[in-house]
Enzyme design. Structure first.
Site, PDB file in Angstrom:
ATOM      1  N   ARG A  76       0.830  -1.208   0.000  1.00 25.99           N
ATOM      2  CA  ARG A  76       0.000   0.000   0.000  1.00 25.99           C
ATOM      3  C   ARG A  76       0.868   1.264   0.000  1.00 25.99           C
ATOM      4  NH1 ARG A  76      -4.439   0.956   4.649  1.00 25.99           N
ATOM      5  NH2 ARG A  76      -2.555   1.383   5.849  1.00 25.99           N
ATOM      6  N   LYS A 108      -2.432   7.190   1.206  1.00 26.61           N
ATOM      7  CA  LYS A 108      -2.150   7.523   2.609  1.00 26.61           C
ATOM      8  C   LYS A 108      -1.052   8.578   2.604  1.00 26.61           C
ATOM      9  CE  LYS A 108      -1.877   5.119   7.019  1.00 26.61           C
ATOM     10  NZ  LYS A 108      -3.032   5.775   7.622  1.00 26.61           N
ATOM     11  N   GLU A 141     -15.654   7.260   6.484  1.00 28.51           N
ATOM     12  CA  GLU A 141     -14.767   6.627   7.468  1.00 28.51           C
ATOM     13  C   GLU A 141     -14.580   7.557   8.660  1.00 28.51           C
ATOM     14  OE1 GLU A 141     -10.750   6.109   5.876  1.00 28.51           O
ATOM     15  OE2 GLU A 141     -11.033   7.816   4.538  1.00 28.51           O
TER      16      GLU A 141
HETATM   17  C1  AKG Z   1      -2.975   3.966  11.564  1.00 32.18           C
HETATM   18  O1  AKG Z   1      -4.034   3.453  11.923  1.00 32.18           O
HETATM   19  O2  AKG Z   1      -1.900   3.423  11.771  1.00 32.18           O
HETATM   20  C2  AKG Z   1      -2.967   5.250  10.874  1.00 32.18           C
HETATM   21  O3  AKG Z   1      -2.035   5.533  10.194  1.00 32.18           O
HETATM   22  C3  AKG Z   1      -4.105   6.158  11.036  1.00 32.18           C
HETATM   23  C4  AKG Z   1      -3.676   7.511  11.424  1.00 32.18           C
HETATM   24  C5  AKG Z   1      -3.292   7.579  12.858  1.00 32.18           C
HETATM   25  O4  AKG Z   1      -4.108   7.253  13.728  1.00 32.18           O
HETATM   26  O5  AKG Z   1      -2.176   7.988  13.143  1.00 32.18           O
END
Ligand code: AKG
Length: 288
Positions: free
Chosen positions: A50, A149, A182
């Site tokens: 990803r 992302k 989301e």
């Molecule tokens: C994650 O779930 O690892 C994310 O990258 C989401 C963003 C975050 O909560 O930092």
């Protein structure tokens, strides 16, 4: 803490990037969030794939191969003596000038941070989270696709700020067409009459944890529907929960003041939480 920075492992104090790095100046870059459980990195290949897909979409060439990236990530965990960890690989456009043209950036910056980080929502996994649908809309898929992302998380941060002001533990985004998408950093699932429902991934991130939950649901024999979701579906659901690498599975028991189901984490959510936990403990790429 030892940080991987452009091929070297350096102490945190020495892990510095240029103020002209376009990751800082423009949010021009991509990242991942990955967890390791009990000495194994969970779904490493999916995360690395990803990361490279996000990079490809923004025309950013990661300067090392996927295999080299994985080895650097594992070595970062080893240098920090970590068995259970949250890992943050980052690739930025690199150092450029004050113009946004990425052609000015000769070499992408590669960073890997690994740290111990337990359950993100503390005791809320048992009590359940309060969520707020926010007025800020999720980035449109034809503008900045949520599947990328990217280091530009301002859209997500605006949602979080709004939820914070309104007393929510998590924000729920709609897209510009009024479809639920989301959370600020996680995917969303609903349970209605025993059916597991989640929005399509055009307007939200193709979550790795989302995928694992779909696998767990299949092995439990649950019927799954990927479809458009609106306010009505959300408020009238029997159960709602979010999924993410950082968040893991977080039950939501209140949305915009409406009690969801019985107001406690529901049976399907709990089954999937247990299923997810078992999967994370039974597979992964060994660190040592
Ligand atoms: C994650 O779930 O690892 C994310 O990258 C989401 C963003 C975050 O909560 O930092």
């Amino acid at each position: 803490m030892i940080i991987y920075l452009n091929g070297e492992f350096v102490p945190e104090e020495e892990a510095k990037v240029s103020v002209f790095d376009h990751g800082l100046l423009y949010g021009d870059g991509v990242f991942e969030g990955i967890r390791a459980y009990d000495g194994r990195v969970f779904r490493l290949d999916e995360h690395i794939d990803r990361l490279y897909d996000s990079a490809k979409t923004i025309d950013l060439e990661v300067p090392i191969t996927r295999e080299e990236f994985k080895e650097a990530l594992l070595e970062t965990l080893r240098r920090n003596n970590l068995k259970d960890a949250y890992i943050r690989p980052i690739v930025t456009r690199g150092k450029g000038d004050l113009g946004l043209d990425p052609r000015k950036c000769a070499t992408p910056t590669v960073i890997i941070i690994a740290t111990g980080w337990g359950a993100m929502y503390g005791d809320l996994y048992e009590k359940g989270l309060t969520a707020i649908t926010v007025s800020v809309r999720r980035n449109a898929a034809d503008a900045l696709p949520p599947n990328v992302k990217s280091l530009n998380y301002l859209n997500n941060i605006l949602a979080k700020i709004e939820a914070n002001y309104k007393g929510g533990d998590e924000a729920i985004f709609l897209d510009t067409h009024g479809n639920i998408t989301e959370g600020s950093g996680d995917n969303l699932f609903l349970v209605k009459n025993g059916v597991l429902i989640t929005p399509h991934t055009l307007n939200n991130l193709r979550g790795v944890t989302r995928h694992v939950v779909l696998e767990a649901a299949a092995s439990l024999g649950l019927t799954v529907m990927e479809r458009d979701v609106g306010y009505f579906d959300l408020y009238t659901a029997d159960e709602v929960f979010v999924t993410g690498t950082a968040a893991e599975l977080g039950p939501i028991v209140t949305i915009d003041g409406r009690t969801i189901g019985t107001g406690t984490p529901g049976p399907v959510t709990k089954q999937l939480m247990a299923g997810f936990s078992a999967i994370t403990r039974n597979e992964g790429t060994p660190i040592y």
